[in-house]
Write a protein that holds these residues in place. Structure first.
Motif, short mmCIF file in Angstrom:
data_model
loop_
_atom_site.label_atom_id
_atom_site.label_comp_id
_atom_site.label_asym_id
_atom_site.label_seq_id
_atom_site.Cartn_x
_atom_site.Cartn_y
_atom_site.Cartn_z
N LEU A 184 14.50 -3.47 22.18
CA LEU A 184 15.32 -2.27 22.37
C LEU A 184 16.24 -2.08 21.17
O LEU A 184 17.00 -2.98 20.81
CB LEU A 184 16.17 -2.40 23.64
CG LEU A 184 15.43 -2.47 24.97
CD1 LEU A 184 16.41 -2.73 26.09
CD2 LEU A 184 14.65 -1.19 25.22
N ASP A 185 16.16 -0.91 20.58
CA ASP A 185 17.03 -0.56 19.46
C ASP A 185 17.95 0.57 19.92
O ASP A 185 17.50 1.69 20.13
CB ASP A 185 16.19 -0.13 18.26
CG ASP A 185 17.03 0.23 17.06
OD1 ASP A 185 18.23 -0.13 17.03
OD2 ASP A 185 16.50 0.89 16.15
N GLU A 186 19.24 0.27 20.11
CA GLU A 186 20.23 1.26 20.56
C GLU A 186 19.80 1.96 21.85
O GLU A 186 19.67 3.18 21.90
CB GLU A 186 20.47 2.31 19.46
CG GLU A 186 20.92 1.74 18.13
CD GLU A 186 22.36 1.25 18.15
OE1 GLU A 186 23.03 1.43 19.17
OE2 GLU A 186 22.80 0.68 17.16
N PRO A 187 19.59 1.22 22.95
CA PRO A 187 19.06 1.83 24.17
C PRO A 187 20.04 2.74 24.89
O PRO A 187 19.63 3.53 25.75
CB PRO A 187 18.72 0.63 25.05
CG PRO A 187 19.66 -0.43 24.60
CD PRO A 187 19.80 -0.23 23.11
N THR A 188 21.35 2.66 24.59
CA THR A 188 22.31 3.52 25.28
C THR A 188 22.87 4.61 24.38
O THR A 188 23.86 5.26 24.74
CB THR A 188 23.47 2.68 25.86
OG1 THR A 188 24.16 2.01 24.80
CG2 THR A 188 22.96 1.65 26.86
N ILE A 189 22.24 4.84 23.23
CA ILE A 189 22.74 5.86 22.32
C ILE A 189 22.63 7.24 22.98
O ILE A 189 21.64 7.57 23.63
CB ILE A 189 21.95 5.84 20.98
CG1 ILE A 189 22.64 6.72 19.94
CG2 ILE A 189 20.51 6.25 21.17
CD1 ILE A 189 22.08 6.57 18.54
N GLY A 190 23.66 8.04 22.85
CA GLY A 190 23.64 9.40 23.38
C GLY A 190 23.86 9.50 24.87
O GLY A 190 23.79 10.60 25.43
N LEU A 191 24.13 8.39 25.55
CA LEU A 191 24.32 8.42 26.99
C LEU A 191 25.80 8.52 27.34
O LEU A 191 26.65 7.96 26.66
CB LEU A 191 23.74 7.17 27.64
CG LEU A 191 22.25 6.89 27.44
CD1 LEU A 191 21.85 5.65 28.22
CD2 LEU A 191 21.40 8.07 27.89
N ASP A 192 26.08 9.20 28.45
CA ASP A 192 27.45 9.23 28.94
C ASP A 192 27.74 7.92 29.67
O ASP A 192 26.86 7.06 29.83
CB ASP A 192 27.71 10.43 29.84
CG ASP A 192 26.77 10.49 31.04
OD1 ASP A 192 26.40 9.42 31.58
OD2 ASP A 192 26.39 11.60 31.46
N VAL A 193 28.98 7.75 30.11
CA VAL A 193 29.40 6.48 30.70
C VAL A 193 28.57 6.14 31.94
O VAL A 193 28.14 4.99 32.13
CB VAL A 193 30.90 6.54 31.06
CG1 VAL A 193 31.32 5.29 31.82
CG2 VAL A 193 31.75 6.70 29.81
N VAL A 194 28.31 7.13 32.80
CA VAL A 194 27.55 6.89 34.03
C VAL A 194 26.12 6.50 33.70
O VAL A 194 25.56 5.55 34.27
CB VAL A 194 27.57 8.13 34.94
CG1 VAL A 194 26.67 7.93 36.15
CG2 VAL A 194 29.00 8.43 35.39
N SER A 195 25.50 7.20 32.75
CA SER A 195 24.11 6.90 32.38
C SER A 195 24.00 5.53 31.71
O SER A 195 23.02 4.80 31.93
CB SER A 195 23.58 7.98 31.44
OG SER A 195 23.52 9.23 32.10
N LYS A 196 24.99 5.18 30.89
CA LYS A 196 24.99 3.85 30.28
C LYS A 196 25.00 2.76 31.35
O LYS A 196 24.26 1.78 31.27
CB LYS A 196 26.20 3.68 29.36
CG LYS A 196 26.08 4.36 28.03
CD LYS A 196 27.28 4.03 27.15
CE LYS A 196 27.15 4.70 25.78
NZ LYS A 196 28.23 4.32 24.86
N ALA A 197 25.83 2.96 32.36
CA ALA A 197 25.91 1.98 33.44
C ALA A 197 24.56 1.86 34.15
O ALA A 197 24.13 0.75 34.52
CB ALA A 197 27.00 2.37 34.42
#
Length: 343
Positions: A178-191
């Protein structure tokens, strides 16, 4: 897997990657220079482990991942993933790995998301029952149901990232890069993504190698951290070891009953900030806070206190800039003395 020595799924032994670069040296003349992107890299990742692989831009992270997937051929050393030489057996290896490369999608740009998944199923020859079970699980945990009929080109970066993670897992890979899997996500989506990755690691034993600049991902997902700089491994251990290796400081936040001058005379600690009745004292990360608390409570009207761990970004920046010997946790896989950091 606790108490049992897990088999290494990823093995690197003195791996190097050297690129030849031509540079202009006059009107008609060009000179050749070697750029050593990866320099004697040695480590192992056991099956089922989640590892954070971090470093500054240009440190060699992407080059390492490309060698692990067979995109690049090492210039030297030995490299195996699931017992397979990636550069010699790329097709065979493809069935064992899943890859999400940052902002480069593996989905079909003009097709709805669900059609991309059907193509992935056919490419990897995933049995229908396995495909349906894996897809349903991803749809539920990553909230993909509203997106299945949307063409990939119309998805936001965060939506597409969730779509890419799903595509990488449909064929039940042994290892996930995984390379930057939470890039561009909001806080809820990151969680949601972090919770999803923890679940697939726990349920399936999927090995995860994670590169990211969002160090909260590392703190919440990975027990082990590897730090690379100038193509060399400068740290391999857990977060506690990273804090000790970088000589970081912890902070004791003290709430007093009244506003007082800066706290003094506490051995091993220094007051770094005062704001009304609250004071911040810094002390070495490896030291226990208990003696400090005892000393302060004996001399000051103490109301409350808290201990804050050193900021991980600051610790890593200190490792990059320190120029000291590379650090390795005593429990690391490689017993050899590590090379010093390159200037």
């Amino acid at each position: 897997m606790d108490g049992v020595a897990a088999e290494p799924l990823i093995e690197l032994d003195s791996v190097e990657k050297v690129f030849t670069v031509r540079r202009r040296a006059g009107r008609l003349r060009r000179t050749r220079h070697e750029v050593r992107a990866v320099d004697g890299l040695t480590f192992q990742v056991p099956r089922g482990e989640m590892v954070g692989y971090i470093g500054p831009n240009g440190a060699g992270k992407s080059t390492t991942i490309k060698m692990l997937t067979g995109i690049l051929v090492p210039s030297g050393g030995r490299l195996r993933v699931a017992g397979i030489d990636p550069s010699r057996q790329r097709t065979r290896l493809a069935r064992r790995i899943g890859v999400v490369f940052g902002q480069r999608t593996t989905l079909w740009w003009d097709l709805p998301l669900k059609d991309s998944y059907e193509l992935v199923r056919r490419m990897y020859r995933v049995p229908a029952a396995v495909f349906r079970a894996n897809l349903d699980r991803c749809i539920e945990l990553l909230d993909l149901a509203p997106l299945l009929d949307v063409p990939v080109r119309q998805l936001s970066l965060g939506q597409r990232m969730r779509g890419d993670i799903t595509a990488a897992l449909l064929h039940d890979p042994d290892v996930l890069y995984l390379d930057e899997p939470t890039i561009g996500l909001d806080v809820v989506s990151k969680a949601k993504v972090r919770s999803f990755l923890r679940e697939i690691n726990a349920e399936r034993g999927t090995t995860v190698l994670l590169t990211t600049h969002d160090l909260t991902d590392i703190e919440q997902l990975c027990r082990r951290v590897m730090v690379i700089d100038h193509g060399r491994l400068v740290f391999d251990g857990d977060l506690a070891g990273l804090r000790a290796a970088a000589d970081g400081e912890r902070t004791l936040v003290v709430d007093l009953a009244e506003e007082l001058p800066p706290i003094e005379g506490v051995p091993g600690a220094r007051t770094v900030k005062v704001e009304g009745p609250r004071q911040w004292l810094a002390f070495p990360a490896e030291r226990s806070a208990a003696p400090l608390v005892t000393a302060i409570a004996a001399r000051y009207p103490l109301v409350d206190l808290a201990v804050r761990e050193p900021d991980i970004e600051a610790l890593i920046a200190e490792l990059y800039a320190g120029g000291g010997a590379a650090r390795r946790d005593p429990g690391g896989a490689d017993p050899a003395a590590p090379d010093p950091l390159r200037p």
